[in-house]
Design an enzyme around this catalytic site. Structure first.
Site, PDB file in Angstrom:
ATOM      1  N   GLU A  32      95.334-106.390 -34.648  1.00  0.00           N
ATOM      2  CA  GLU A  32      96.291-107.313 -34.041  1.00  0.00           C
ATOM      3  C   GLU A  32      97.297-107.870 -35.060  1.00  0.00           C
ATOM      4  O   GLU A  32      97.727-109.020 -34.958  1.00  0.00           O
ATOM      5  CB  GLU A  32      95.558-108.472 -33.341  1.00  0.00           C
ATOM      6  CG  GLU A  32      94.646-108.015 -32.218  1.00  0.00           C
ATOM      7  CD  GLU A  32      93.925-109.150 -31.517  1.00  0.00           C
ATOM      8  OE1 GLU A  32      93.680-109.043 -30.316  1.00  0.00           O
ATOM      9  OE2 GLU A  32      93.588-110.143 -32.198  1.00  0.00           O
ATOM     10  N   GLU A  84      90.924-103.693 -26.007  1.00  0.00           N
ATOM     11  CA  GLU A  84      90.324-104.973 -25.601  1.00  0.00           C
ATOM     12  C   GLU A  84      90.818-105.367 -24.215  1.00  0.00           C
ATOM     13  O   GLU A  84      91.947-105.852 -24.066  1.00  0.00           O
ATOM     14  CB  GLU A  84      90.647-106.093 -26.602  1.00  0.00           C
ATOM     15  CG  GLU A  84      89.955-105.944 -27.942  1.00  0.00           C
ATOM     16  CD  GLU A  84      90.122-107.171 -28.836  1.00  0.00           C
ATOM     17  OE1 GLU A  84      90.500-108.245 -28.312  1.00  0.00           O
ATOM     18  OE2 GLU A  84      89.872-107.055 -30.054  1.00  0.00           O
TER      19      GLU A  84
END
Length: 842
Positions: free
Chosen positions: A185, A254
């Site tokens: 991320e 995710e």
């Protein structure tokens, strides 16, 4: 053995040997624009996250097996650097940290692995998974093009890759690992790092590829991930995600099944129908790999939670709950979604999707080949009302915010808003221990030790300044004492002011607690103005600063400090003056005396038990012995009655407890409308209640008798109010309408219905193999209302429903009943009937 049994056994052996062969020979894992390619074949894969340190090795096989039964192909986990290298160069892979064992458990179950090495993980984990000693290396700047950091990152990443290679765990060696991830991320927070961000990402990609794993690498949320790294999506929805190259597949690393909880906040949850909608939309629009974050969330044992203020529970509203029990209907409905998706796999991997509009917020996506393979997805992305659509000459009813999956482009195998899976009601049952007859008899005969206020160990040091806590303690403890004194000529009232970067602060004046304060998940800082009574002469000031997990996310998150950095002032002295104590000489002590002397395992001889037990007093260590609760159900301790602290069972830390930190009375939406885009604060429950009162104690940590429970209580509580509870599931329920599709199992492998007459079917099953349906709490056919545990009759119902269901279900572990007027008769003319059943299992 009869012929049928022999044939079944033979088929089972063949299947088993096929799985063994799959993992005993090297596999070639690559990718193209549509999917991961394993041994030359594109694959549609379903994955779920289980973090090995958040459960115990004894739990792993059951968690993985339940994941497999839920339709998963892959288990995904992070690798937690600070768990494995708490001191530079000293590694720990024992117990819950045994990564190799965890991967082998997954392999033994016949599942694949996505290993997210990072080594930054976020994950609401302490310091984002980085060891705090990293922060102290001279010249280091974390997560950018910085040579000291890159050297450490490469060293640890190579260490993990080498461990996996030595055990033959990459698919290229015949192992289960088909993907690895580097970084995490980063693109979301990279802008403040400037030009160093791009060169760092390019370096990280090259470093990872150079390690020669033989499987693809990914970077999640990294729009500029360089080839051949696959950039992937994280979020509540990823159907609109597009990879940064037309040569890369659409992967979702995710899919957030819920959300984490924080001390002081209400409990978030995500409706099952919305998760199912997001999954179906992703595969509808070209996705071929989807991972649930989390599939089992588990527990932040010890001091592993991040945040700050992340709770000890990391349940995440996942399909398998914190204690390892299946959460229904989420687990069962998603299992059915997986089955429906797998029925479409051949078509999905054979061609590109073609999407067309069926009206406002209505669309159809078709995968069709010249050879006749065909699968379709019909979607209603509206949030208000159902719609009837015409697709290839047939009418289909689409509830709002739902997707219907048609594996043969004709028949609906599943609609994401219509749940056939059973619901369960799980509760905590307060339990006596072995050899006792009352629920509180297991916790008695407490002994205690008072933790001294202020400096009490030989490890003290002094500075004429206020020190930032994390750099000072290197996170060896949550606790740091700041101590100083001041001389006053005459005693009088004054105001003591102190500012802290967080997270909790206790102010003691002349050995007495004057005030406590804490930050929140939204504002971690503490500022106190405390009225104090000063005495003539020397006045002792002791500040106990406490961390509640270190920051785990954001640009330069490692630079966010904690502790008392000032100013520290005495205001309102006799002449109206203010004294700034910030630059006085301060004496420091890292940690508590009880920590230094090993109180957590209960072994010291200092425990007192001859006088009245101190209650509601700060800084007290408590100890008792107890017998394990009867049975094999998961165990929790209810900390109602305590304030804030840390607990250990047989020397193992079950985490931070804080039952006095209560959520706001406002903002809850229980039940919550699943229609429309989800966000982390959309669906909340338990407003006005403690964020967490029950704390998981793994069964494997318990002995039948003679277990030791140790508490360190910071603020004051009554340990005699503690109690044990076991997590039990003894009620099941379901509500299915005549408009529900038949169970997905009624589709054959040829993607056709076994029979057009199957119709809607309500099935209930007791969760344990030794349970049977013993009581029907509610039965209604017609227009029942409500949800599991709160059903009520609507305007239409038939009286014969209960005896029909009783005859079919009582005394059996499971039963199935057709939802049809041909079974129950008409309740009212011209309506769509539903059957609702709520049953107890014993």
């Amino acid at each position: 053995m009869d012929q049928g049994s022999k044939m079944s056994a033979t088929i089972g052996l063949v299947v088993f040997l096929a799985w063994v062969a799959r993992f005993s020979t090297a596999a070639n894992v690559t990718y193209d624009n549509r999917a991961l390619v394993i041994d030359g074949r594109r694959r549609v894969l379903v994955s779920g996250s289980i973090h090995y340190p958040r459960s115990t090795p004894e739990m792993w096989p059951d968690l993985v097996q339940k994941s497999k039964e839920g339709g998963l192909d892959v288990i995904q986990t992070y690798v937690f650097w600070n768990v494995h290298e708490p001191v530079r160069g000293q590694y720990d892979f024992d117990g819950r940290k045994d990564l190799v064992k965890f991967v082998k458990v997954v392999k033994a179950a016949g599942l694949l692995v996505n290993l997210r090495i990072g080594p930054y993980v976020c994950a609401e984990w302490n310091y984002g998974g980085f060891p705090v000693w990293l922060h102290l290396i001279p010249g280091i700047v974390i997560r950018t093009d910085n040579e000291p950091f890159k050297a450490e990152m490469k060293r640890f990443t190579a260490k993990i890759v080498d461990m996996m290679k030595q055990e033959g765990l990459y698919a290229s060696q015949g192992g289960p690992i088909i993907l690895s991830q580097v970084e995490n991320e980063y693109s979301d927070i990279s802008a403040p790092y400037g030009n160093g961000a791009k060169s760092y990402i390019n370096w990280a990609a090259s470093m990872a590829i150079s390690l020669g794993t033989g499987v693809p690498w990914t970077m999640c949320q990294q729009r500029d991930a360089p080839d051949p790294i696959i950039n992937t999506c994280n979020g509540f929805y990823c159907d609109q995600f597009t990879p940064n190259s037309d040569k890369k597949p659409k992967l979702w690393t995710e899919n957030w099944t819920g959300w984490f909880s924080s001390f002081g906040n209400a409990q978030p949850y995500r409706p099952t129908e919305d998760v199912a909608f997001a999954v179906a939309r992703f595969y509808q629009l070209g996705g071929t790999f989807q991972n649930y974050y989390m599939y089992h969330g588990g527990t932040n044992f010890g001091r592993t939670s991040g945040g700050p203020f992340i709770t000890t529970t990391y349940d995440y509203d996942a399909p398998i709950d914190e204690y390892g029990l299946i959460r229904q209907p989420k687990w069962g409905h998603l299992r059915d979604v997986h089955k429906a998706i797998k029925l479409c796999e051949d078509a999905l991997i054979a061609t590109e999707p073609k999407t067309s509009s069926l009206g406002t917020n209505l669309e159809a996506t078709v995968y069709e080949t010249d050879s006749g393979q065909c699968a379709a997805f019909l979607a209603n992305t509206g949030t208000q009302s159902s719609a009837t659509v015409n697709f290839r000459g047939k009418s289909y009813d689409l509830p709002a915010w739902s997707v219907s999956i048609l594996p043969d482009c004709k028949n609906v195998a599943l609609n994401t808003a219509r749940i056939n899976a059973v619901s369960t009601m799980t509760k905590f049952v307060y339990q006596p221990s072995i050899g006792t007859t009352t629920v509180d008899a297991s916790l008695s005969d407490w002994s205690w030790v008072n933790e001294p206020v202020g400096i009490s160990t030989d490890g003290l040091f002094t500075k004429r300044e206020l020190l930032e806590q994390i750099r000072t303690t290197v996170d060896q403890s949550d606790y740091l004492w700041y101590s100083t004194s001041i001389e006053i000529e005459d005693g009088h009232l004054a105001s003591f002011h102190v500012d802290s970067l967080g997270h909790v602060l206790h102010v003691f004046v002349n050995g007495k607690l004057a005030e406590s304060g804490h930050g929140t998940a939204g504002n971690i800082k503490v500022s106190l103005d405390v009225p104090v009574t000063l005495v003539a002469g020397r006045n002792q000031i002791d500040l106990l600063s406490v961390t509640v997990g270190l920051q785990n996310y954001g640009s330069f998150f490692d630079m966010i400090g904690a502790g008392v950095t000032g100013p520290v002032q005495l205001k309102g002295l006799q002449n109206g003056s203010t004294i700034d104590l910030s630059t006085q000489q301060w004496t420091y002590q890292i940690g508590l005396k009880g920590e230094e002397q090993g109180f957590s395992n209960g072994g010291t001889s200092l425990w007192a038990s001859q006088s009245d037990l101190p209650k509601d007093q700060p800084l007290v260590w408590y100890k008792t012995t107890f017998d394990a609760p009867i049975g094999s159900s998961p165990v929790a301790i209810d900390f109602t009655g305590m304030g804030k602290g840390i607990a250990w069972v047989n020397g193992e830390s079950i985490g931070r407890y804080w039952p006095t930190n209560v959520a706001s009375n406002t903002g809850c939406t229980d039940p919550c409308n699943y229609r429309g885009s989800f966000s982390s604060n959309k669906c909340l429950k338990n407003c006005g209640k403690p964020s967490q009162t029950l704390y998981h104690v793994p069964r494997s940590w318990l002995k039948p008798t003679g277990n030791i429970l140790v508490l360190f209580e910071e603020t004051g509580g009554d340990p005699t109010k503690l109690s044990f509870a076991t997590r039990e599931t003894d009620r099941v329920c379901a509500m299915v309408s005549e408009s529900h599709p038949s169970p997905v199992e009624t589709f054959t492998e040829e993607n056709t219905r076994e029979t057009a007459e199957t119709g809607s079917l309500l099935s209930i099953v007791c969760p344990s193999s030794d349970q049977v349906i013993s009581k029907l709490n509610f039965v209604s056919f017609g227009t029942p209302q409500g949800s599991c545990g709160s059903f009520s009759h609507g305007q239409c119902s038939v009286e014969i429903a209960r005896p029909i269901v009783e005859k079919k279900c009582l005394g059996s572990r499971k039963c199935s009943i057709r939802v049809s007027t041909s079974v129950f008769g008409e309740s009212c003319r011209g309506i769509v009937n539903s059957l609702a059943v709520d049953a107890s299992c014993t």
